[in-house]
Design a protein around this motif. Structure first.
Motif, PDB file in Angstrom:
ATOM      1  N   THR A   1       1.420  -9.236 -11.128  1.00  0.00           N
ATOM      2  CA  THR A   1       2.028 -10.468 -10.708  1.00  0.00           C
ATOM      3  C   THR A   1       1.848 -10.758  -9.394  1.00  0.00           C
ATOM      4  O   THR A   1       1.693 -11.987  -8.800  1.00  0.00           O
ATOM      5  CB  THR A   1       3.694 -10.095 -10.688  1.00  0.00           C
ATOM      6  N   TYR A   2       1.868  -9.775  -8.329  1.00  0.00           N
ATOM      7  CA  TYR A   2       1.549  -9.891  -6.812  1.00  0.00           C
ATOM      8  C   TYR A   2       0.491  -9.245  -6.593  1.00  0.00           C
ATOM      9  O   TYR A   2       0.304  -9.170  -5.141  1.00  0.00           O
ATOM     10  CB  TYR A   2       2.870  -9.182  -6.281  1.00  0.00           C
ATOM     11  N   SER A   3      -0.453  -8.919  -7.394  1.00  0.00           N
ATOM     12  CA  SER A   3      -1.635  -8.039  -6.717  1.00  0.00           C
ATOM     13  C   SER A   3      -2.990  -8.349  -7.587  1.00  0.00           C
ATOM     14  O   SER A   3      -2.737  -8.943  -8.850  1.00  0.00           O
ATOM     15  CB  SER A   3      -1.238  -6.477  -6.758  1.00  0.00           C
ATOM     16  N   LYS A   4      -4.139  -8.045  -6.882  1.00  0.00           N
ATOM     17  CA  LYS A   4      -5.331  -8.158  -7.636  1.00  0.00           C
ATOM     18  C   LYS A   4      -5.882  -6.719  -7.577  1.00  0.00           C
ATOM     19  O   LYS A   4      -5.865  -6.335  -6.417  1.00  0.00           O
ATOM     20  CB  LYS A   4      -6.125  -9.216  -6.860  1.00  0.00           C
ATOM     21  N   VAL A   5      -6.829  -6.623  -8.601  1.00  0.00           N
ATOM     22  CA  VAL A   5      -7.362  -5.075  -8.745  1.00  0.00           C
ATOM     23  C   VAL A   5      -8.878  -5.230  -8.793  1.00  0.00           C
ATOM     24  O   VAL A   5      -9.403  -6.012  -9.683  1.00  0.00           O
ATOM     25  CB  VAL A   5      -6.841  -4.026  -9.647  1.00  0.00           C
ATOM     26  N   LYS A   6      -9.741  -4.885  -7.808  1.00  0.00           N
ATOM     27  CA  LYS A   6     -11.243  -5.221  -7.935  1.00  0.00           C
ATOM     28  C   LYS A   6     -11.681  -3.796  -7.913  1.00  0.00           C
ATOM     29  O   LYS A   6     -11.314  -2.674  -7.499  1.00  0.00           O
ATOM     30  CB  LYS A   6     -11.701  -5.812  -6.384  1.00  0.00           C
TER      31      LYS A   6
ATOM     32  N   GLN B   1       1.530 -12.184   2.523  1.00  0.00           N
ATOM     33  CA  GLN B   1       1.834 -13.585   2.776  1.00  0.00           C
ATOM     34  C   GLN B   1       2.182 -14.368   1.492  1.00  0.00           C
ATOM     35  O   GLN B   1       2.995 -15.499   1.793  1.00  0.00           O
ATOM     36  CB  GLN B   1       0.702 -14.208   3.507  1.00  0.00           C
ATOM     37  N   THR B   2       1.776 -14.006   0.424  1.00  0.00           N
ATOM     38  CA  THR B   2       2.235 -14.713  -0.912  1.00  0.00           C
ATOM     39  C   THR B   2       3.106 -14.239  -1.861  1.00  0.00           C
ATOM     40  O   THR B   2       3.106 -14.440  -2.800  1.00  0.00           O
ATOM     41  CB  THR B   2       0.814 -15.036  -1.488  1.00  0.00           C
ATOM     42  N   VAL B   3       3.807 -12.907  -1.448  1.00  0.00           N
ATOM     43  CA  VAL B   3       4.718 -12.446  -2.376  1.00  0.00           C
ATOM     44  C   VAL B   3       6.083 -12.481  -1.915  1.00  0.00           C
ATOM     45  O   VAL B   3       6.379 -12.744  -0.800  1.00  0.00           O
ATOM     46  CB  VAL B   3       4.141 -10.895  -2.471  1.00  0.00           C
TER      47      VAL B   3
ATOM     48  N   PHE C   1      10.275  -8.421  -2.900  1.00  0.00           N
ATOM     49  CA  PHE C   1       9.133  -7.461  -3.333  1.00  0.00           C
ATOM     50  C   PHE C   1       8.652  -6.742  -1.796  1.00  0.00           C
ATOM     51  O   PHE C   1       8.408  -5.406  -2.026  1.00  0.00           O
ATOM     52  CB  PHE C   1       8.067  -8.118  -4.026  1.00  0.00           C
ATOM     53  N   ILE C   2       8.410  -7.253  -0.893  1.00  0.00           N
ATOM     54  CA  ILE C   2       7.978  -7.008   0.381  1.00  0.00           C
ATOM     55  C   ILE C   2       9.013  -5.714   0.833  1.00  0.00           C
ATOM     56  O   ILE C   2       8.561  -4.587   1.336  1.00  0.00           O
ATOM     57  CB  ILE C   2       7.777  -8.005   1.335  1.00  0.00           C
ATOM     58  N   HIS C   3      10.305  -6.017   0.924  1.00  0.00           N
ATOM     59  CA  HIS C   3      11.153  -5.291   1.426  1.00  0.00           C
ATOM     60  C   HIS C   3      11.642  -4.192   0.586  1.00  0.00           C
ATOM     61  O   HIS C   3      11.995  -2.888   1.181  1.00  0.00           O
ATOM     62  CB  HIS C   3      12.356  -6.102   2.085  1.00  0.00           C
TER      63      HIS C   3
ATOM     64  N   TRP D   1      -4.418   1.134   3.571  1.00  0.00           N
ATOM     65  CA  TRP D   1      -4.434   0.394   4.908  1.00  0.00           C
ATOM     66  C   TRP D   1      -4.278  -0.551   4.790  1.00  0.00           C
ATOM     67  O   TRP D   1      -4.124  -1.423   3.549  1.00  0.00           O
ATOM     68  CB  TRP D   1      -5.608   0.893   5.702  1.00  0.00           C
ATOM     69  N   GLU D   2      -3.879  -1.416   5.982  1.00  0.00           N
ATOM     70  CA  GLU D   2      -3.508  -2.796   5.865  1.00  0.00           C
ATOM     71  C   GLU D   2      -4.346  -3.623   6.959  1.00  0.00           C
ATOM     72  O   GLU D   2      -4.687  -3.103   7.829  1.00  0.00           O
ATOM     73  CB  GLU D   2      -2.008  -3.102   6.207  1.00  0.00           C
ATOM     74  N   SER D   3      -4.879  -4.892   6.614  1.00  0.00           N
ATOM     75  CA  SER D   3      -5.521  -5.813   7.348  1.00  0.00           C
ATOM     76  C   SER D   3      -4.835  -6.519   8.501  1.00  0.00           C
ATOM     77  O   SER D   3      -3.447  -6.635   8.382  1.00  0.00           O
ATOM     78  CB  SER D   3      -6.564  -6.854   6.747  1.00  0.00           C
ATOM     79  N   ASP D   4      -5.393  -7.011   9.342  1.00  0.00           N
ATOM     80  CA  ASP D   4      -4.684  -7.812  10.685  1.00  0.00           C
ATOM     81  C   ASP D   4      -3.837  -8.985  10.061  1.00  0.00           C
ATOM     82  O   ASP D   4      -2.989  -9.354  10.408  1.00  0.00           O
ATOM     83  CB  ASP D   4      -5.578  -8.128  11.740  1.00  0.00           C
ATOM     84  N   ASP D   5      -4.488  -9.597   8.855  1.00  0.00           N
ATOM     85  CA  ASP D   5      -3.859 -10.697   8.179  1.00  0.00           C
ATOM     86  C   ASP D   5      -2.850 -10.480   7.184  1.00  0.00           C
ATOM     87  O   ASP D   5      -2.639 -11.344   6.171  1.00  0.00           O
ATOM     88  CB  ASP D   5      -5.022 -11.811   7.705  1.00  0.00           C
ATOM     89  N   GLY D   6      -2.381  -9.284   7.168  1.00  0.00           N
ATOM     90  CA  GLY D   6      -1.333  -8.886   6.009  1.00  0.00           C
ATOM     91  C   GLY D   6      -1.669  -8.291   4.618  1.00  0.00           C
ATOM     92  O   GLY D   6      -0.948  -8.315   3.595  1.00  0.00           O
ATOM     93  N   LYS D   7      -3.025  -8.247   4.437  1.00  0.00           N
ATOM     94  CA  LYS D   7      -3.493  -7.669   3.203  1.00  0.00           C
ATOM     95  C   LYS D   7      -3.197  -6.171   3.036  1.00  0.00           C
ATOM     96  O   LYS D   7      -4.107  -5.363   3.880  1.00  0.00           O
ATOM     97  CB  LYS D   7      -4.746  -8.234   2.782  1.00  0.00           C
ATOM     98  N   ILE D   8      -2.653  -5.503   2.128  1.00  0.00           N
ATOM     99  CA  ILE D   8      -2.651  -4.075   1.831  1.00  0.00           C
ATOM    100  C   ILE D   8      -3.629  -3.682   0.798  1.00  0.00           C
ATOM    101  O   ILE D   8      -3.876  -4.388  -0.099  1.00  0.00           O
ATOM    102  CB  ILE D   8      -1.102  -3.712   1.391  1.00  0.00           C
TER     103      ILE D   8
END
Length: 270
Positions: free
Chosen positions: A20-25, A44-46, A50-52, A77-84
């Motif tokens: 629902t809120y993620s993609k697996v690669k 940014q998109t969820v 869910f985030i909290h 880890w988390e990127s600077d643009d908010g991707k976990i």
């Protein structure tokens, strides 16, 4: 994102799953020279809820899980643009539902082998005070040796062991949801896990859902009337008995995972 992953030694491949809120690669880890799976969640998109609420739980829970039948998380880890990014063990055999769609229902002995592994994974979780809350065939993955690897703890929750801690949250998929979850009454999440396991086992054996989830009121009525097996299917009495116990509509009568482990169908051969 790809540049960041490359800088950390990961070469991204195909998308192998979408939640629902993620993609697996799939990805290749150069340092360890092996394939891994990377779950990517974009803050940014969820939804804020869910985030909290759910995401911190998932991240805390998955880092501490250590069982041979549960997907191992290597790092987060988390990127600077908010991707976990959650770097995980890759289950190269896909999921149980994919396998059934290709090959049909599992023979009883193979279903027993896989289900015993799923029971071991859930017993470990429940003993650690973790309810999964989204058990389904799509989250029951298989490694290349055809062993179960339980995945996706996005709705998982900690509870105090030895207490009947109640939840009101609807989690998971309607088709796998216990009657008390669908009715929205306060319920024990670990008992709802047991019901969902019953749905997984039924699908392994029959190749389809036990209850049609297109009409919820009708589905609730069917659940109360007990599970029925296809007439042509030859299953042992012990097997049918276990499915019936897991899909017990009265959650107070549904067995805890410790009891499930010692059911005759599962304990007859180790």
């Amino acid at each position: 994102m790809e540049k960041l992953l490359l800088s950390k030694g990961y070469q991204l491949g195909n998308t192998i799953g979408e939640g629902t809120y993620s993609k697996v690669k799939e990805a290749y880890c150069r340092d360890q020279q092996r394939k891994v799976a990377i779950k990517i969640i974009n803050r940014q998109t969820v939804p804020k809820d869910f985030i909290h609420k759910f995401l911190p739980r998932e991240l805390q829970i998955v880092q501490n899980l250590d069982h041979k039948n549960i997907i191992k998380v290597h790092e987060i880890w988390e990127s600077d643009d908010g991707k976990i990014c959650i770097i995980m063990e890759l289950a190269e055999g896909g999921d149980v539902l994919e396998h059934i769609k290709k090959e049909g229902p599992l023979p009883e002995e193979l279903a027993k082998t896989l289900f015993r592994q799923l029971v071991a994974a859930i017993r470990y979780c429940h003993d650690c005070g973790i309810a999964h809350r989204d058990l389904k065939c799509e989250n029951t993955l298989l490694d290349k040796s055809f062993n179960v690897k339980l995945a996706d703890f996005g709705f998982a929750k900690n509870f105090r062991t030895g207490t009947a801690e109640l939840s009101k949250t609807f989690c998971g998929s309607t088709a796998y949801a216990a009657p008390e979850v669908l009715q929205g009454v306060p319920h024990e999440s670990i008992k709802s896990d047991i019901w969902s396991m019953g749905i997984v086992l039924y699908i392994m054996l029959c190749g389809h859902l036990p209850f049609d989830d297109s009409n919820i009121p009708k589905m609730l009525w069917l659940q109360q009337n007990g599970v029925a097996f296809p007439q042509h299917l030859e299953l042992s009495r012990e097997c049918r008995d276990l499915v019936g116990r897991l899909l017990e509509p009265d959650c107070s009568l549904r067995p805890p995972i410790q009891e499930v482990c010692f059911h005759p169908w599962l304990s007859d051969s180790q």
